[in-house]
Write an enzyme that holds these catalytic residues in place. Structure first.
Site, PDB file in Angstrom:
ATOM      1  N   LYS A  12       0.870  -1.188   0.000  1.00  0.00           N
ATOM      2  CA  LYS A  12       0.000   0.000   0.000  1.00  0.00           C
ATOM      3  C   LYS A  12       0.900   1.228   0.000  1.00  0.00           C
ATOM      4  O   LYS A  12       1.762   1.383   0.870  1.00  0.00           O
ATOM      5  CB  LYS A  12      -0.902  -0.008   1.233  1.00  0.00           C
ATOM      6  CG  LYS A  12      -2.034   0.985   1.146  1.00  0.00           C
ATOM      7  CD  LYS A  12      -3.044   0.623   0.048  1.00  0.00           C
ATOM      8  CE  LYS A  12      -4.280  -0.050   0.594  1.00  0.00           C
ATOM      9  NZ  LYS A  12      -5.148  -0.558  -0.481  1.00  0.00           N
ATOM     10  N   THR A  57      -3.198  -5.602   0.351  1.00  0.00           N
ATOM     11  CA  THR A  57      -2.660  -4.263   0.634  1.00  0.00           C
ATOM     12  C   THR A  57      -3.579  -3.539   1.616  1.00  0.00           C
ATOM     13  O   THR A  57      -3.127  -2.697   2.394  1.00  0.00           O
ATOM     14  CB  THR A  57      -2.488  -3.432  -0.659  1.00  0.00           C
ATOM     15  OG1 THR A  57      -3.756  -3.128  -1.207  1.00  0.00           O
ATOM     16  CG2 THR A  57      -1.630  -4.161  -1.674  1.00  0.00           C
ATOM     17  N   HIS A 250      18.651  26.935 -10.819  1.00  0.00           N
ATOM     18  CA  HIS A 250      19.401  28.005 -11.480  1.00  0.00           C
ATOM     19  C   HIS A 250      18.851  29.386 -11.122  1.00  0.00           C
ATOM     20  O   HIS A 250      17.633  29.600 -11.140  1.00  0.00           O
ATOM     21  CB  HIS A 250      19.337  27.833 -12.994  1.00  0.00           C
ATOM     22  CG  HIS A 250      19.854  26.512 -13.476  1.00  0.00           C
ATOM     23  ND1 HIS A 250      21.158  26.098 -13.276  1.00  0.00           N
ATOM     24  CD2 HIS A 250      19.248  25.502 -14.144  1.00  0.00           C
ATOM     25  CE1 HIS A 250      21.323  24.908 -13.805  1.00  0.00           C
ATOM     26  NE2 HIS A 250      20.178  24.505 -14.331  1.00  0.00           N
TER      27      HIS A 250
HETATM   28  O1  URC Z   1      27.284  22.983 -10.609  1.00  0.00           O
HETATM   29  C1  URC Z   1      27.043  22.823 -11.817  1.00  0.00           C
HETATM   30  N1  URC Z   1      27.300  21.612 -12.377  1.00  0.00           N
HETATM   31  C2  URC Z   1      27.068  21.356 -13.701  1.00  0.00           C
HETATM   32  O2  URC Z   1      27.330  20.233 -14.195  1.00  0.00           O
HETATM   33  C3  URC Z   1      26.533  22.407 -14.477  1.00  0.00           C
HETATM   34  N2  URC Z   1      26.160  22.486 -15.791  1.00  0.00           N
HETATM   35  C4  URC Z   1      25.675  23.751 -15.968  1.00  0.00           C
HETATM   36  O3  URC Z   1      25.214  24.179 -17.070  1.00  0.00           O
HETATM   37  N3  URC Z   1      25.730  24.458 -14.815  1.00  0.00           N
HETATM   38  C5  URC Z   1      26.263  23.643 -13.868  1.00  0.00           C
HETATM   39  N4  URC Z   1      26.523  23.828 -12.557  1.00  0.00           N
END
Ligand code: URC
EC number: 1.7.3.3
Length: 301
Positions: A12, A57, A250
């Site tokens: 489950k 389950t 990012h």
């Molecule tokens: O810490 C990072 N590792 C990567 O492999 C990578 N590749 C990327 O485009 N930016 C980053 N930053």
């Protein structure tokens, strides 16, 4: 050509159990998501449709809630170990049980410096996790415990670079010696045994991860994760290995030039997706590997 049954497990998924302790006016709350799975010889259930060896389950789900009542929750690792052993004992066809627990934290609502007795606020998205595999029961019991955390969101606003990387005709990324580094960390670490002060160990590992993330001057997320894992293994002799799955959240410097504004590393676009995804495992070279304990562990399949 012959067709044969391949690997299988059943259980489950995601029983969401909230256990309230209300023995006194000061209540305590525990909030768990528990998934169970049994592995073994369930060939007849699949090939002939004979369910004689199958513990439903639905029963597994009921057991999770009954255990929360009868035994209480305690440390999630102990809860999972007991459940796992119970299922293997109850189900002769099962050679192994895998119990996956995530704990969602609640803090007391603060009223003028005092935590309220019975009102709580969820403490963010981070969860504490464990995945326990139990093989056999009683004197023959073997167990593997992989504890960890999910969605530990971290950021550092300098002390991170990414340069010297390989380039080709499709590379546009500029080298940087100063960037924001952020992730939502999934970490799981495997203990060598089961005689562990689980809560204390969890807090200490978490503190080590945070400290190393902050202290390491990062040349890449890969290097930060390796250093974080290395520190955990150096400080915790009862841990065999640690694995990370870390999205690189990012942060792109926003172009303010069209508005005549400078942007000396102050305003970023926090991009949602796509994101880099960095998986790293760090282990001692003198311990046996335990791939079956990692089998079907979310994030590390
Ligand atoms: O810490 C990072 N590792 C990567 O492999 C990578 N590749 C990327 O485009 N930016 C980053 N930053």
């Amino acid at each position: 050509m012959a067709v044969v049954l391949g690997t299988n497990q059943y259980g489950k998924a995601e029983c969401h159990v909230v256990r309230v302790y209300r023995d006194t006016a000061r209540h305590h709350i525990r909030d768990l998501t528990v998934s169970t799975a049994l592995r073994g010889d369930f060939t007849e259930a699949h090939v002939d449709g004979d369910q004689g060896e199958v513990l439903p389950t639905d029963t597994q789900k009921n057991t999770v809630f009954a255990f929360a009542s009868e035994r209480g929750v305690g440390q999630i690792e102990d809860f999972a170990l007991e459940l796992g052993e119970h299922f293997v004992r109850q189900t002769p066809a099962a050679t192994e049980a895998k119990i996956d627990v995530s704990e969602h934290g609640w803090d007391r609502i603060d009223i003028d410096g005092h935590g309220h007795d019975h009102s709580f606020v969820r403490s963010g998205q981070e969860t504490r996790t464990t995945v326990v595999t139990v093989r056999g029961h009683g004197a023959d019991r073997q167990a593997w415990v992989i504890s960890g955390l999910n969605d530990l969101v971290l950021a550092k606003t300098t002390g991170s670079e990414f340069q010297g990387f390989r380039t080709d005709g499709y590379t546009t990324l500029a080298e940087t010696d100063d960037r924001v580094l952020a992730t939502s960390l999934v970490a799981r670490w495997r203990y060598l045994g089961t005689e562990v002060d689980w809560g204390k160990s969890y807090s200490a590992v978490r503190a080590t991860l945070l400290r190393r993330f902050a202290e390491v001057h990062s040349k890449a997320l890969q290097q930060s994760l390796y250093e974080m894992g290395k520190a955990v293994l150096e400080q915790h002799t009862d841990i065999a290995e640690i694995r990370f799955s870390a999205p690189n959240k990012h942060h792109f410097l926003f172009d303010l030039e069209p508005f005549g504004l400078e942007n000396p590393g102050e305003v970023f676009h926090a991009a949602d997706r796509p994101y880099g995804l960095i998986d790293v495992s760090v282990r001692r070279d003198d311990v046996t590997e335990a791939e079956s304990a990692w089998h079907a562990v979310p994030g590390f399949c």
